[in-house]
Structures are given as C-alpha cells and as structure tokens.
Design an enzyme around this catalytic site. Structure first.
Site, short mmCIF file in Angstrom:
data_model
loop_
_atom_site.label_atom_id
_atom_site.label_comp_id
_atom_site.label_asym_id
_atom_site.label_seq_id
_atom_site.Cartn_x
_atom_site.Cartn_y
_atom_site.Cartn_z
N HIS A 1 1.00 55.35 118.88
CA HIS A 1 1.57 54.19 119.58
C HIS A 1 0.58 53.68 120.61
CE1 HIS A 1 4.73 51.48 120.06
NE2 HIS A 1 5.48 52.11 120.95
N LYS B 1 13.69 59.77 128.33
CA LYS B 1 12.52 58.92 128.16
C LYS B 1 12.79 57.53 128.72
CE LYS B 1 12.30 56.04 125.17
NZ LYS B 1 12.24 56.00 123.69
N GLY C 1 15.53 52.84 118.14
CA GLY C 1 16.23 53.30 119.33
C GLY C 1 16.43 52.19 120.34
N LEU C 2 15.40 51.38 120.56
CA LEU C 2 15.51 50.25 121.48
C LEU C 2 16.59 49.29 121.02
CD1 LEU C 2 14.64 48.24 123.70
CD2 LEU C 2 12.81 47.49 122.15
N ASP D 1 13.79 59.21 119.35
CA ASP D 1 13.24 59.44 120.69
C ASP D 1 12.56 60.80 120.71
OD1 ASP D 1 14.05 56.95 121.55
OD2 ASP D 1 15.92 57.65 122.42
N SER E 1 8.46 52.67 125.88
CA SER E 1 7.00 52.75 126.01
C SER E 1 6.38 51.54 126.70
CB SER E 1 6.37 52.91 124.62
OG SER E 1 6.86 54.04 123.97
N GLU F 1 9.17 61.61 119.35
CA GLU F 1 8.04 61.29 120.23
C GLU F 1 7.89 62.36 121.29
OE1 GLU F 1 9.72 58.10 123.40
OE2 GLU F 1 10.03 57.55 121.29
#
Length: 309
Positions: free
Chosen positions: A203, A135, A62-63, A102, A138, A129
C-alpha cells in the site's frame, strides 16, 4: 460448517462442475501474466451492480462498509458488522469476494475467529494489514503505528492454520504508509510470505506509482502482488501489466459515487420540492426490480404455490 454458495433464489442452481469461488479468486490473484481487477462492494446492491458491469471479483471494502453503516474507518464497526455485510455481498452475486479484514480486529485469536466466520459466510479470501488495533484509515493523518512483525506473522499463521487453503490469505503491508523505508517493507513481505500469505498487498499513499513500482522490482514476484491505486490513479494500466502486478483493487469508488449521486438528488429535491427534474436522471423502479431479479419470484410462486392435485 454451513454451505454458503451464492443464493439459489437470486442466481439459480449452482453448477457443481464449475470452479469454486475460492478457486476463482485464487486463479485471479495468482496469475502474473493476466492482470485482474476487483471492484469495491459495500452491500448487496453494489455487489450486484459490479457483477452486472462485468467485474470478475469483488473487494469488500472496510472503508466503504464502515461509511455505509455510518461509522468511521477506525474499527468503529465491529467484526460482526463486517461479517453480516459480507454475507449480503456474497448472496447478491456469483463473484468471489476478497474481504478487507483490517488487522483482524485484535490479536491472533480475533484474526482466526474472523477468518472462520468469513469462510462460513461464503467469502473467498481475506486481506489482513499489519496495523495495531484499533486502526485508522491509511489516508487519514500521519500516525500509523505498525504491529510487531513477529506478532503479525503469528496472526497470519493462526489464520492459515484455521482455514488452510479454504480462504485466500493476502498480507497487506503498511510500512510505506507509516513512513518506513523500502527495506522495511520488503522485510515484512518476506516474513509474511514465510508465515503463509498467498499474496502480498503493498500500500502507498503517494500520488505517483513510483514507490509501489520500486517495491515490485525488488520483490521479483516471489508471491503475487496486489495494489490499491486510490492515490496514484493517473498511472496507465499498462504500467501495472509491465510490472507483473497480479491484481488491482478499485477500493472505494462505488461508495464515493453513491455519495455524489445521493447528495445531488437530495439537494435538488429539497430545493425544487418535487422530483420532476430528478426522475429522468435516476434508474426507474423497473430497473431496480430487474437488477434484483424480481421476475424470479412469480416463477417460484408458480412452482411452489400450486394447489395440490
């Protein structure tokens, strides 16, 4: 439901006797005796490169996908953006793809819609997550509100009821990221396992693996355990094998490497106003054409563009 097996144009005929991509991913993630590795991909090119390097599975990050689209990893890219990119990743390799979903982009209804669309586009699994929507990555800041444990369990159940075993479902626990104690992370893991998760992703943002290893010892391998050692990258791989970790995800390294390479090339070209010093250090166009199988096209033309006799 459309068939989205790997592209015949790029990869040749599918072998019907071979395991499906979902079966391949499930086998990789479910094994605690043999550590598997998933390499990040954020587009078709990075997927093809990872496959050529020898990886057996991909992580649609996703990042990295957000970065490649010019968005921040804060749900600025939509689920439809994600699904479109995943389709290109799937079509560019013959590897199973686990998608970073996500939190599912909303409630149970959004999550099951995402899962159904990913299945249609050929993904082999999805990781969800337990964050609130929208979101934030992290590793950004200290505010990471978590979803209610029962509400997130509902998202997992909705996904499982929608795709059954046709997608590998990984439940990603962010409790340690949010600053909760180990007991909370373990409680989440047990509840998510009961909700139908096929594996647990724990995580951590610590620079050592201690937190993750403590979780692994307490978890006792009830379900396969997946980790993302972005911050604790100095830990020897042997430690993960001894802890019976199932899968290691290298989550963003192709994207970060691409930034470094493009930055260097752009700076040199603008400073030197030519590419003479750059050309010897970058792939030739012939290498690009070979990677993306341009040689298949003239063979196909000879087969399909022959005049009728």
């Amino acid at each position: 439901m459309q068939d989205h097996s790997p592209s015949l144009l790029a990869n040749g005929p599918d072998q019907s006797a071979a395991p499906s991509l979902i079966e391949l991913l499930r086998a990789q993630i479910s094994s605690s005796s043999e550590l598997s590795f998933l390499m990040e991909a954020h587009d078709g090119l990075s997927a093809a490169i990872a496959e050529r390097a020898g990886f057996n599975g991909l992580w649609a990050s996703g990042l990295s996908i957000a970065c490649s689209l010019g968005y921040r990893d804060a749900n600025e890219a939509s689920w439809s953006h994600l699904v479109e990119v995943v389709e290109r990743i799937v079509d560019s390799s013959q590897l199973p793809v686990l998608v970073d979903g996500d939190g599912g982009f909303g409630n149970f209804n959004n999550a099951r819609l995402l899962a159904r669309k990913l299945l249609q586009r050929g993904a082999a699994g999805v990781a969800l997550e337990d964050n609130c929507f929208p979101k934030i990555n992290s590793f950004v800041g200290d505010r990471h509100p978590l979803a209610d444990i029962d509400e997130f369990s509902g998202r997992l159940r909705a996904v499982k009821d929608t795709v059954a075993d046709d997608l590998v479902l990984v439940a990603r626990i962010e409790a340690l990221i949010a600053g909760f104690e180990m007991d909370e992370a373990l409680l989440c893991a047990h509840v998510y396992a009961d909700a139908g998760a096929d594996a647990i992703l724990i995580h951590s943002r610590r620079s050592t693996a201690d937190e993750m290893l403590s979780f692994a010892r307490a978890w006792q391998n009830r379900l396969p355990l997946v980790i993302v050692p972005t911050k604790y990258y100095r830990t020897p791989i042997s430690v993960y094998r001894e802890a019976r970790i199932s899968t290691v995800i290298w989550a963003n390294h192709s994207m970060r490497a691409a930034i470094a390479a493009m930055r260097q090339v752009c700076r040199r070209i603008i400073a030197e106003e030519n590419t003479a010093s750059v050309e010897p250090n970058i792939p030739s166009l012939d290498e690009v054409f070979e990677l993306l199988k341009y040689d298949e096209l003239p063979r196909a033309e000879a087969l399909y563009l022959r005049p009728r006799r």
